[in-house]
Design a protein around this motif. Structure first.
Motif, PDB file in Angstrom:
ATOM      1  N   MET A  63       0.843  -1.334  -0.082  1.00 13.02           N
ATOM      2  CA  MET A  63      -0.137   0.156  -0.017  1.00 13.02           C
ATOM      3  C   MET A  63       0.993   1.181   0.191  1.00 13.02           C
ATOM      4  O   MET A  63       0.779   2.345  -0.620  1.00 13.02           O
ATOM      5  N   PHE A  64       1.812   1.224   0.630  1.00 15.67           N
ATOM      6  CA  PHE A  64       2.751   2.452   0.758  1.00 15.67           C
ATOM      7  C   PHE A  64       3.344   2.689  -0.506  1.00 15.67           C
ATOM      8  O   PHE A  64       3.624   3.784  -0.873  1.00 15.67           O
ATOM      9  N   LEU A  65       4.050   1.446  -1.295  1.00 17.10           N
ATOM     10  CA  LEU A  65       4.550   1.546  -2.451  1.00 17.10           C
ATOM     11  C   LEU A  65       3.491   2.168  -3.594  1.00 17.10           C
ATOM     12  O   LEU A  65       3.571   3.060  -4.308  1.00 17.10           O
ATOM     13  N   ALA A  66       2.275   1.421  -3.587  1.00 19.69           N
ATOM     14  CA  ALA A  66       1.228   1.898  -4.429  1.00 19.69           C
ATOM     15  C   ALA A  66       0.684   3.358  -4.168  1.00 19.69           C
ATOM     16  O   ALA A  66       0.818   4.172  -5.496  1.00 19.69           O
ATOM     17  N   LEU A  67       0.590   3.822  -3.181  1.00 15.58           N
ATOM     18  CA  LEU A  67       0.212   5.351  -2.834  1.00 15.58           C
ATOM     19  C   LEU A  67       1.405   6.240  -3.056  1.00 15.58           C
ATOM     20  O   LEU A  67       1.137   7.235  -3.649  1.00 15.58           O
TER      21      LEU A  67
ATOM     22  N   GLY B 199       1.806  10.188  -4.175  1.00 15.57           N
ATOM     23  CA  GLY B 199       2.847  10.715  -3.556  1.00 15.57           C
ATOM     24  C   GLY B 199       3.522  11.726  -4.079  1.00 15.57           C
ATOM     25  O   GLY B 199       3.612  11.912  -5.324  1.00 15.57           O
ATOM     26  N   SER B 200       3.931  12.616  -3.297  1.00 14.42           N
ATOM     27  CA  SER B 200       4.894  13.892  -4.170  1.00 14.42           C
ATOM     28  C   SER B 200       6.286  13.623  -4.124  1.00 14.42           C
ATOM     29  O   SER B 200       7.325  13.776  -3.642  1.00 14.42           O
ATOM     30  N   THR B 201       6.331  12.724  -5.383  1.00 14.44           N
ATOM     31  CA  THR B 201       7.855  12.377  -5.764  1.00 14.44           C
ATOM     32  C   THR B 201       8.623  13.354  -6.758  1.00 14.44           C
ATOM     33  O   THR B 201       7.761  13.871  -7.553  1.00 14.44           O
ATOM     34  N   HIS B 202       9.584  13.304  -6.601  1.00 20.52           N
ATOM     35  CA  HIS B 202      10.610  14.055  -7.619  1.00 20.52           C
ATOM     36  C   HIS B 202      11.777  13.232  -7.919  1.00 20.52           C
ATOM     37  O   HIS B 202      12.756  13.093  -7.310  1.00 20.52           O
ATOM     38  N   TRP B 203      11.553  12.922  -9.065  1.00 21.74           N
ATOM     39  CA  TRP B 203      12.703  12.006  -9.699  1.00 21.74           C
ATOM     40  C   TRP B 203      13.775  12.788 -10.076  1.00 21.74           C
ATOM     41  O   TRP B 203      15.214  12.246 -10.068  1.00 21.74           O
ATOM     42  N   GLY B 204      13.644  14.166  -9.878  1.00 21.32           N
ATOM     43  CA  GLY B 204      15.325  14.822  -9.840  1.00 21.32           C
ATOM     44  C   GLY B 204      16.156  14.839  -8.824  1.00 21.32           C
ATOM     45  O   GLY B 204      17.369  15.086  -9.019  1.00 21.32           O
ATOM     46  N   TYR B 205      15.582  14.347  -7.703  1.00 23.20           N
ATOM     47  CA  TYR B 205      16.367  13.993  -6.517  1.00 23.20           C
ATOM     48  C   TYR B 205      17.532  12.963  -6.901  1.00 23.20           C
ATOM     49  O   TYR B 205      18.552  13.085  -6.498  1.00 23.20           O
ATOM     50  N   LEU B 206      16.842  11.927  -7.841  1.00 22.17           N
ATOM     51  CA  LEU B 206      17.813  10.856  -8.023  1.00 22.17           C
ATOM     52  C   LEU B 206      18.658  11.473  -9.247  1.00 22.17           C
ATOM     53  O   LEU B 206      19.787  10.995  -9.206  1.00 22.17           O
TER      54      LEU B 206
ATOM     55  N   ASN C 288      13.218   1.510  -1.291  1.00 24.31           N
ATOM     56  CA  ASN C 288      14.270   2.472  -1.211  1.00 24.31           C
ATOM     57  C   ASN C 288      14.365   3.235  -2.584  1.00 24.31           C
ATOM     58  O   ASN C 288      14.632   4.678  -2.469  1.00 24.31           O
ATOM     59  N   LEU C 289      13.579   3.121  -3.477  1.00 25.01           N
ATOM     60  CA  LEU C 289      13.457   3.690  -4.818  1.00 25.01           C
ATOM     61  C   LEU C 289      12.422   4.983  -4.269  1.00 25.01           C
ATOM     62  O   LEU C 289      12.689   6.137  -4.791  1.00 25.01           O
ATOM     63  N   LEU C 290      11.597   4.660  -3.845  1.00 26.93           N
ATOM     64  CA  LEU C 290      10.439   5.677  -3.257  1.00 26.93           C
ATOM     65  C   LEU C 290      11.226   6.568  -2.275  1.00 26.93           C
ATOM     66  O   LEU C 290      10.826   7.659  -2.339  1.00 26.93           O
ATOM     67  N   PHE C 291      12.029   5.965  -1.453  1.00 33.84           N
ATOM     68  CA  PHE C 291      12.449   6.854  -0.266  1.00 33.84           C
ATOM     69  C   PHE C 291      13.373   7.939  -1.051  1.00 33.84           C
ATOM     70  O   PHE C 291      13.477   9.036  -0.676  1.00 33.84           O
ATOM     71  N   VAL C 292      14.303   7.667  -1.971  1.00 36.01           N
ATOM     72  CA  VAL C 292      15.354   8.510  -2.639  1.00 36.01           C
ATOM     73  C   VAL C 292      14.684   9.654  -3.526  1.00 36.01           C
ATOM     74  O   VAL C 292      15.229  10.404  -3.839  1.00 36.01           O
ATOM     75  N   ILE C 293      13.583   9.226  -3.893  1.00 35.94           N
ATOM     76  CA  ILE C 293      12.777  10.427  -4.691  1.00 35.94           C
ATOM     77  C   ILE C 293      11.755  11.123  -3.871  1.00 35.94           C
ATOM     78  O   ILE C 293      10.784  11.811  -4.478  1.00 35.94           O
TER      79      ILE C 293
ATOM     80  N   ALA D 171      10.147   9.931   4.846  1.00 31.33           N
ATOM     81  CA  ALA D 171       9.606   9.760   3.283  1.00 31.33           C
ATOM     82  C   ALA D 171       8.251   9.861   3.488  1.00 31.33           C
ATOM     83  O   ALA D 171       7.638  10.349   2.455  1.00 31.33           O
ATOM     84  N   PHE D 172       7.509   9.336   4.263  1.00 31.46           N
ATOM     85  CA  PHE D 172       5.851   9.169   4.587  1.00 31.46           C
ATOM     86  C   PHE D 172       5.542  10.728   4.403  1.00 31.46           C
ATOM     87  O   PHE D 172       4.779  11.159   3.698  1.00 31.46           O
ATOM     88  N   GLN D 173       6.130  11.343   5.252  1.00 28.54           N
ATOM     89  CA  GLN D 173       5.541  12.813   5.593  1.00 28.54           C
ATOM     90  C   GLN D 173       5.993  13.657   4.412  1.00 28.54           C
ATOM     91  O   GLN D 173       5.241  14.418   3.869  1.00 28.54           O
ATOM     92  N   LYS D 174       7.007  13.383   3.707  1.00 30.88           N
ATOM     93  CA  LYS D 174       7.324  14.307   2.207  1.00 30.88           C
ATOM     94  C   LYS D 174       6.561  13.759   1.421  1.00 30.88           C
ATOM     95  O   LYS D 174       6.058  14.574   0.369  1.00 30.88           O
ATOM     96  N   LEU D 175       6.017  12.492   1.122  1.00 32.43           N
ATOM     97  CA  LEU D 175       5.360  12.163   0.103  1.00 32.43           C
ATOM     98  C   LEU D 175       3.880  12.556   0.276  1.00 32.43           C
ATOM     99  O   LEU D 175       3.098  12.802  -0.994  1.00 32.43           O
ATOM    100  N   PHE D 176       3.391  12.519   1.314  1.00 34.79           N
ATOM    101  CA  PHE D 176       1.753  12.677   1.680  1.00 34.79           C
ATOM    102  C   PHE D 176       1.628  14.042   2.314  1.00 34.79           C
ATOM    103  O   PHE D 176       0.111  14.275   2.484  1.00 34.79           O
ATOM    104  N   GLY D 177       2.518  14.451   2.585  1.00 42.99           N
ATOM    105  CA  GLY D 177       2.463  15.932   3.087  1.00 42.99           C
ATOM    106  C   GLY D 177       1.649  15.999   4.684  1.00 42.99           C
ATOM    107  O   GLY D 177       1.477  17.032   5.140  1.00 42.99           O
ATOM    108  N   ILE D 178       1.423  14.996   5.388  1.00 41.56           N
ATOM    109  CA  ILE D 178       0.941  14.931   6.693  1.00 41.56           C
ATOM    110  C   ILE D 178       1.614  13.791   7.423  1.00 41.56           C
ATOM    111  O   ILE D 178       2.393  12.840   7.256  1.00 41.56           O
ATOM    112  N   ASN D 179       2.061  14.313   8.657  1.00 38.84           N
ATOM    113  CA  ASN D 179       2.905  13.635   9.623  1.00 38.84           C
ATOM    114  C   ASN D 179       2.058  12.502  10.402  1.00 38.84           C
ATOM    115  O   ASN D 179       1.317  12.611  11.251  1.00 38.84           O
TER     116      ASN D 179
END
Length: 459
Positions: A179-183, A188-195, A262-267, A284-292
């Motif tokens: 579920m974490f990966l799918a969402l 999620g607020s991913t940024h491939w530029g980080y990688l 880990n791919l999700l972590f780094v982006i 990573a959870f907080q950054k992806l979904f904007g909520i703590n």
């Protein structure tokens, strides 16, 4: 005295998955990013770690097919080399490979309980010294005792009841991770530029390989548990097919999940916000979904820890049972419960040792001390297919790409040992000496057994 075969393929995969997927996935990469300074190398380390786990798994499966009995490494080393070397493996399992690992997980669980329930009346830790050893008593100590006793009690009522609970942990664990990966990848607020901003490493440079070797050490710890099926092989139905099938399936499943997570972590966040962070999963959870959702993530990590602890307690007790059955450990440890078919003396002794380790202040250092000796014995176990073939013991199971996986696994273990001796020479040397103490202990057991037999024959 044989254990009852009651575990199917799903049960076996469940035990393997739970023993491999522990809390390490939620903090290891923060350390890796700090040490390597490159996100591509971090991802590469997780791929290599998965390949090494798979190499070890398919190599150990050869021995497990030939000798589908309780005890894992202990049994294979006994047949391939000598009972003395096998006893060293069992001794290491008793001291740290299982018991101390359970204690570390129990203490980690206690920390997350304190985070979840900060209003409970905890008391500050007190340190005492006994025979030069620093002991610590705290709220964490007593919180950690509870899951150890709970899962040991489940084991007492037979492996089937323990594995039923284990299956619940495994299903919810993998569901939560998926579920974490799918969402994460979908909304999620991913940024491939980080990688992409991280420079792609030059594989021709020596620094690349040194960083990979440094990264492999903690990654290898996160993959530990891939051989858990070999310890409970005597309780697996149709072991000729189930052991290999479950080992390969679990390794591929865990390696795929680890890489994707880990791919999700780094982006999810810039590299400087992840480097050196213990709670990279929560960040990573907080950054992806904007909520703590700290309560949600903390609860899930605690759940993951409990699942790992349960699997390790199942496998570890079978080692001491096998040793006692061979007459190189206390005879009572070979007892099997007449109704529940469980090695109940070994189960509760392991719980007792794990609880004792809860009071050791520097238990993490103890784990580092024994790591080198465990890796040495693992190399010997990985080489058992060569020994078995020379002894005329051949299996219908063929190791894929034989003998490449064997050499790959052995080479990686030697490389990790070299790093540990360079980075932590004192603790690594002490660990080696502690393991060598197993030899005089083994011969004391053998001598005592001969004296008992001699007295009975004279009388």
């Amino acid at each position: 005295m044989e254990l009852k075969r009651s575990l199917n393929t799903f049960d076996s995969i469940s035990v393997l998955f739970s023993s491999m997927v522990g809390s390490g996935i939620f903090f290891t990469s923060g350390y890796l990013i700090k040490e390597t300074g490159n996100l591509w190398i971090v991802l590469f380390c997780w791929i290599i770690g998965g390949l090494l786990a798979l190499s070890g798994s398919i190599t150990y499966a050869y021995a497990a097919r030939l000798l589908p009995f309780a005890g894992g490494d202990y049994v294979y080393l006994k047949v391939a080399y000598s009972p003395a070397i096998a006893f060293m493996s069992g001794w290491s399992s008793l001291l740290t490979n299982f018991s101390a690992c359970v204690s570390v997980l129990a203490l980690a669980f206690g920390k997350y309980v304190q985070i979840l329930f900060p209003e409970l009346p905890y008391f500050e830790s007190a340190t005492y010294t006994l025979l030069g050893l620093d002991l610590q008593v705290s709220s964490l100590t007593f919180i950690g005792i509870l899951p150890i006793l709970f899962f040991s009690g489940l084991n007492y009522f037979g492996i089937k009841s323990a594995v039923r609970v284990q299956n619940v942990f495994a299903v919810l664990k993998i569901t939560g991770l998926l579920m974490f990966l799918a969402l994460g990848f979908s909304i999620g607020s991913t940024h491939w530029g980080y990688l992409l901003d991280s420079p792609f490493p030059n594989i021709m440079e020596l620094s690349f390989y040194s960083k990979v070797l440094i990264g492999i050490v903690p990654v290898s710890f996160s993959y530990l548990g891939w051989n858990m099926i070999t310890y409970i092989a005597e309780e697996v139905k149709n072991p000729e097919k189930t052991i290999v099938r479950s080992a390969i399936t679990a390794c591929f499943l865990v390696a795929g999940l680890y890489f994707a997570i880990n791919l999700l972590f780094v982006i999810s966040a810039p590299i400087d916000e992840l480097a050196g962070q213990d709670g990279i999963g929560a960040i990573a959870f907080q950054k992806l979904f904007g909520i703590n959702y700290s309560i949600l993530t903390t609860s899930f990590i605690a759940w993951v820890i409990l699942g790992s602890m349960s699997a390790i307690l199942i496998g570890g007790s079978r080692v001491y049972f096998a040793m006692a059955r061979d007459g190189v450990f206390l005879p009572s440890f070979s007892k099997i419960h007449p109704k529940w078919h469980s090695p109940y003396v070994s189960i509760f002794f392991q719980a007792f040792v794990a609880i004792l380790f809860l009071f050791v202040k520097e238990i993490e250092a103890l784990l580092y001390m024994i790591t080198c000796s465990i890796l040495i014995l693992s190399c010997l176990t990985a080489a058992t297919p060569f020994r078995f073939e020379k002894m005329g013991m051949k299996s219908d199971y063929k190791i894929p790409l034989y003998p490449l996986p064997i050499f790959l696994y052995i080479f990686a273990n030697i490389a990790v040992m070299a790093i540990l001796f360079v980075e932590k020479p004192i603790t690594a040397s002490w660990g080696l000496m502690i393991t060598l103490i197993a030899l005089p202990v083994y011969y004391l057991f053998r001598l005592d057994k001969k004296q008992i037999v001699s007295k009975h024959s004279n009388s």
